[in-house]
Design an enzyme around this catalytic site. Sequence first.
Site, PDB file in Angstrom:
ATOM      1  N   PRO A  11      44.813  33.018  33.511  1.00 34.16           N
ATOM      2  CA  PRO A  11      46.223  32.931  33.143  1.00 34.16           C
ATOM      3  C   PRO A  11      46.782  34.189  32.478  1.00 34.16           C
ATOM      4  O   PRO A  11      46.085  34.862  31.716  1.00 34.16           O
ATOM      5  CB  PRO A  11      46.263  31.758  32.159  1.00 34.16           C
ATOM      6  N   ASN A  12      48.027  34.451  32.816  1.00 31.35           N
ATOM      7  CA  ASN A  12      48.836  35.539  32.240  1.00 31.35           C
ATOM      8  C   ASN A  12      48.456  36.932  32.751  1.00 31.35           C
ATOM      9  O   ASN A  12      49.157  37.900  32.468  1.00 31.35           O
ATOM     10  CB  ASN A  12      48.813  35.503  30.694  1.00 31.35           C
ATOM     11  N   ARG A  19      52.933  43.074  30.331  1.00 31.75           N
ATOM     12  CA  ARG A  19      52.406  42.242  29.243  1.00 31.75           C
ATOM     13  C   ARG A  19      51.664  43.118  28.222  1.00 31.75           C
ATOM     14  O   ARG A  19      50.652  43.736  28.552  1.00 31.75           O
ATOM     15  CB  ARG A  19      51.416  41.233  29.852  1.00 31.75           C
ATOM     16  N   TYR A  24      46.853  45.982  27.168  1.00 32.47           N
ATOM     17  CA  TYR A  24      46.333  45.788  28.527  1.00 32.47           C
ATOM     18  C   TYR A  24      46.680  46.925  29.489  1.00 32.47           C
ATOM     19  O   TYR A  24      46.270  46.888  30.652  1.00 32.47           O
ATOM     20  CB  TYR A  24      46.870  44.466  29.091  1.00 32.47           C
ATOM     21  N   ASN A  75      37.517  37.306  35.192  1.00 36.20           N
ATOM     22  CA  ASN A  75      38.279  37.474  33.952  1.00 36.20           C
ATOM     23  C   ASN A  75      38.990  36.152  33.723  1.00 36.20           C
ATOM     24  O   ASN A  75      40.071  35.905  34.265  1.00 36.20           O
ATOM     25  CB  ASN A  75      39.276  38.622  34.039  1.00 36.20           C
ATOM     26  N   ALA A  78      42.387  33.709  28.644  1.00 33.38           N
ATOM     27  CA  ALA A  78      42.317  32.856  27.449  1.00 33.38           C
ATOM     28  C   ALA A  78      41.320  31.707  27.603  1.00 33.38           C
ATOM     29  O   ALA A  78      40.771  31.223  26.602  1.00 33.38           O
ATOM     30  CB  ALA A  78      43.704  32.308  27.125  1.00 33.38           C
ATOM     31  N   ASP A  88      31.458  25.131  32.543  1.00 31.85           N
ATOM     32  CA  ASP A  88      30.662  24.248  33.396  1.00 31.85           C
ATOM     33  C   ASP A  88      30.740  24.665  34.863  1.00 31.85           C
ATOM     34  O   ASP A  88      29.768  24.503  35.608  1.00 31.85           O
ATOM     35  CB  ASP A  88      31.125  22.793  33.240  1.00 31.85           C
ATOM     36  N   GLU A  99      31.305  38.709  33.668  1.00 31.96           N
ATOM     37  CA  GLU A  99      32.520  38.441  32.889  1.00 31.96           C
ATOM     38  C   GLU A  99      33.186  39.777  32.571  1.00 31.96           C
ATOM     39  O   GLU A  99      32.515  40.697  32.072  1.00 31.96           O
ATOM     40  CB  GLU A  99      32.111  37.729  31.595  1.00 31.96           C
ATOM     41  N   HIS A 101      36.706  41.819  30.836  1.00 32.29           N
ATOM     42  CA  HIS A 101      37.953  41.800  30.067  1.00 32.29           C
ATOM     43  C   HIS A 101      38.491  43.220  29.996  1.00 32.29           C
ATOM     44  O   HIS A 101      37.708  44.175  29.843  1.00 32.29           O
ATOM     45  CB  HIS A 101      37.725  41.282  28.647  1.00 32.29           C
ATOM     46  N   SER A 103      40.602  44.229  27.533  1.00 36.25           N
ATOM     47  CA  SER A 103      40.463  44.538  26.109  1.00 36.25           C
ATOM     48  C   SER A 103      39.072  44.106  25.654  1.00 36.25           C
ATOM     49  O   SER A 103      38.314  43.505  26.431  1.00 36.25           O
ATOM     50  CB  SER A 103      41.532  43.777  25.315  1.00 36.25           C
ATOM     51  N   ARG A 108      39.578  41.831  18.326  1.00 33.94           N
ATOM     52  CA  ARG A 108      40.977  41.424  18.146  1.00 33.94           C
ATOM     53  C   ARG A 108      41.075  40.247  17.162  1.00 33.94           C
ATOM     54  O   ARG A 108      40.348  40.222  16.178  1.00 33.94           O
ATOM     55  CB  ARG A 108      41.568  41.110  19.529  1.00 33.94           C
ATOM     56  N   ARG A 112      39.513  34.963  19.183  1.00 34.16           N
ATOM     57  CA  ARG A 112      38.964  35.520  20.433  1.00 34.16           C
ATOM     58  C   ARG A 112      37.466  35.802  20.329  1.00 34.16           C
ATOM     59  O   ARG A 112      36.826  36.178  21.302  1.00 34.16           O
ATOM     60  CB  ARG A 112      39.709  36.795  20.838  1.00 34.16           C
TER      61      ARG A 112
END
Length: 146
Positions: A11-12, A19, A24, A75, A78, A88, A99, A101, A103, A108, A112
Amino acid sequence: MTRKVHVLNGPNLSRLGTREPAVYGTTTLAELEGLCRGWAAALGLDVAFEQREGEGELVELIHRAGDQADGLILNAAAYTHTSVAVRDAVTSIVIPVIEVHLSNPASREPFRRQNLLEDVVYAGIRGFGIDSYRLALEGLAARLRG
Ligand code: DQA
């Protein structure tokens, strides 16, 4: 044999470019997709690139990656910090999951620092901006060659 890699964004991340650019950067998601396609091609990888806002949609795409791909770059945005369902889903598939990211979430806000994925993924790359994706593709290509 060409290895298939799915790159999934949560999301986002659709709003990359505008953003919180100080956090970012200014690269849009479409530009990031183009970069990933170029990096993947140079590594001999076939790439599928997707973004979803919803938790269930992301879970479905993780399942699909598990069924169709040789590796997954995720990624979860959130949902990294909140979602047992995404965790899961990751443990329900057997392909290596990296994984990523943009940032470094651990440097932060305190909320997080909770990460529900870090102990169930193959590896994590955080804090390099869009280069996190390039480094993840390189690492995954090496792992798949391995
Ligand atoms: C993010 C970090 C998360 O904490 C945040 O919720 C995001 C983006 C990153 O790429 O830096 O949406 O995953």
